[in-house]
Write a protein that holds these residues in place. Sequence first.
Motif, PDB file in Angstrom:
ATOM      1  N   LEU A  89       0.810  -1.402   0.125  1.00  0.00           N
ATOM      2  CA  LEU A  89      -0.050   0.186  -0.179  1.00  0.00           C
ATOM      3  C   LEU A  89       1.060   1.353   0.066  1.00  0.00           C
ATOM      4  N   THR A  90       1.898   1.232   0.955  1.00  0.00           N
ATOM      5  CA  THR A  90       2.798   2.410   0.901  1.00  0.00           C
ATOM      6  C   THR A  90       3.433   2.494  -0.163  1.00  0.00           C
ATOM      7  N   HIS A  91       4.105   1.451  -1.011  1.00  0.00           N
ATOM      8  CA  HIS A  91       4.671   1.638  -2.291  1.00  0.00           C
ATOM      9  C   HIS A  91       3.725   2.088  -3.225  1.00  0.00           C
ATOM     10  N   GLU A  92       2.697   1.773  -3.516  1.00  0.00           N
ATOM     11  CA  GLU A  92       1.858   2.218  -4.448  1.00  0.00           C
ATOM     12  C   GLU A  92       1.283   3.625  -4.289  1.00  0.00           C
ATOM     13  N   MET A  93       1.015   3.855  -2.808  1.00  0.00           N
ATOM     14  CA  MET A  93       0.675   5.226  -2.720  1.00  0.00           C
ATOM     15  C   MET A  93       1.752   6.258  -3.008  1.00  0.00           C
ATOM     16  N   ALA A  94       3.072   5.806  -3.267  1.00  0.00           N
ATOM     17  CA  ALA A  94       4.024   6.802  -3.597  1.00  0.00           C
ATOM     18  C   ALA A  94       4.099   6.845  -5.257  1.00  0.00           C
ATOM     19  N   HIS A  95       3.649   5.835  -5.791  1.00  0.00           N
ATOM     20  CA  HIS A  95       3.292   6.171  -7.253  1.00  0.00           C
ATOM     21  C   HIS A  95       2.100   7.145  -7.105  1.00  0.00           C
ATOM     22  N   GLY A  96       1.144   7.070  -6.672  1.00  0.00           N
ATOM     23  CA  GLY A  96      -0.077   7.947  -6.442  1.00  0.00           C
ATOM     24  C   GLY A  96       0.207   9.331  -6.034  1.00  0.00           C
ATOM     25  N   TRP A  97       1.272   9.317  -5.297  1.00  0.00           N
ATOM     26  CA  TRP A  97       1.693  10.815  -4.827  1.00  0.00           C
ATOM     27  C   TRP A  97       2.357  11.570  -5.929  1.00  0.00           C
ATOM     28  N   ILE A  98       3.123  10.775  -6.705  1.00  0.00           N
ATOM     29  CA  ILE A  98       3.905  11.524  -7.872  1.00  0.00           C
ATOM     30  C   ILE A  98       2.868  11.853  -8.786  1.00  0.00           C
ATOM     31  N   ASP A  99       1.939  10.954  -9.208  1.00  0.00           N
ATOM     32  CA  ASP A  99       0.891  11.299 -10.113  1.00  0.00           C
ATOM     33  C   ASP A  99      -0.009  12.686  -9.751  1.00  0.00           C
ATOM     34  N   TRP A 100      -0.291  12.602  -8.126  1.00  0.00           N
ATOM     35  CA  TRP A 100      -0.896  13.753  -7.609  1.00  0.00           C
ATOM     36  C   TRP A 100       0.002  15.135  -7.962  1.00  0.00           C
ATOM     37  N   GLN A 101       1.264  14.957  -7.664  1.00  0.00           N
ATOM     38  CA  GLN A 101       2.086  16.233  -7.950  1.00  0.00           C
ATOM     39  C   GLN A 101       1.903  16.635  -9.488  1.00  0.00           C
ATOM     40  N   HIS A 102       1.794  15.622 -10.399  1.00  0.00           N
ATOM     41  CA  HIS A 102       1.604  16.099 -11.756  1.00  0.00           C
ATOM     42  C   HIS A 102       0.160  16.755 -12.035  1.00  0.00           C
ATOM     43  N   TYR A 103      -0.720  16.203 -11.245  1.00  0.00           N
ATOM     44  CA  TYR A 103      -2.145  16.783 -11.353  1.00  0.00           C
ATOM     45  C   TYR A 103      -2.076  18.197 -10.846  1.00  0.00           C
ATOM     46  N   CYS A 104      -1.592  18.526  -9.740  1.00  0.00           N
ATOM     47  CA  CYS A 104      -1.346  19.644  -9.197  1.00  0.00           C
ATOM     48  C   CYS A 104      -0.592  20.854 -10.238  1.00  0.00           C
ATOM     49  N   LEU A 105       0.383  20.271 -10.488  1.00  0.00           N
ATOM     50  CA  LEU A 105       1.235  21.240 -11.438  1.00  0.00           C
ATOM     51  C   LEU A 105       0.480  21.297 -12.903  1.00  0.00           C
ATOM     52  N   ASP A 106      -0.264  20.343 -13.271  1.00  0.00           N
ATOM     53  CA  ASP A 106      -1.007  20.807 -14.399  1.00  0.00           C
ATOM     54  C   ASP A 106      -2.044  21.598 -14.431  1.00  0.00           C
ATOM     55  N   ARG A 107      -2.431  21.693 -13.245  1.00  0.00           N
ATOM     56  CA  ARG A 107      -3.728  22.615 -12.999  1.00  0.00           C
ATOM     57  C   ARG A 107      -3.283  24.026 -12.281  1.00  0.00           C
ATOM     58  N   GLY A 108      -1.949  24.009 -12.103  1.00  0.00           N
ATOM     59  CA  GLY A 108      -1.371  25.319 -11.359  1.00  0.00           C
ATOM     60  C   GLY A 108      -1.829  25.671 -10.011  1.00  0.00           C
ATOM     61  N   ILE A 109      -2.177  24.395  -9.308  1.00  0.00           N
ATOM     62  CA  ILE A 109      -2.710  24.526  -7.919  1.00  0.00           C
ATOM     63  C   ILE A 109      -1.568  24.134  -6.840  1.00  0.00           C
ATOM     64  N   GLY A 110      -1.653  24.780  -5.880  1.00  0.00           N
ATOM     65  CA  GLY A 110      -0.766  24.352  -4.807  1.00  0.00           C
ATOM     66  C   GLY A 110       0.664  25.170  -4.606  1.00  0.00           C
ATOM     67  N   GLY A 111       0.806  25.860  -5.529  1.00  0.00           N
ATOM     68  CA  GLY A 111       1.908  26.700  -5.774  1.00  0.00           C
ATOM     69  C   GLY A 111       1.954  28.322  -5.080  1.00  0.00           C
ATOM     70  N   ASN A 112       2.872  28.795  -5.082  1.00  0.00           N
ATOM     71  CA  ASN A 112       2.943  30.009  -4.715  1.00  0.00           C
ATOM     72  C   ASN A 112       2.552  31.149  -5.561  1.00  0.00           C
TER      73      ASN A 112
END
Length: 84
Positions: free
Chosen positions: A61-84
């Motif tokens: 679960l932890t291993h696969e969550m790490a893959h999910g976390w990386i995809d979540w970062q791309h999700y945020c970057l692609d939408r311009g959210i979460g940055g300053n």
Amino acid sequence: MMPRFAKLPTKIVFPFGYTITVRQIPEEAWTEPDADSVWDSEQRLIIIRKSLNPMRKRYLLTHEMAHGWIDWQHYCLDRGIGGN
């Protein structure tokens, strides 16, 4: 004596509404001969082999969550959210 583990979650929610579903699949339905778990980025789904011992399931679960976390970062970057 083997330590007791809580059940795996069925849902994980990262910030900004990024939700991951977790499913455990019985042995007879398992189709991945070379893996005990899978991250499906399109469906935001973690699939884990149900017959494994609890400690192994937690690790996967932890291993696969790490893959999910990386995809979540791309999700945020692609939408311009979460940055300053």
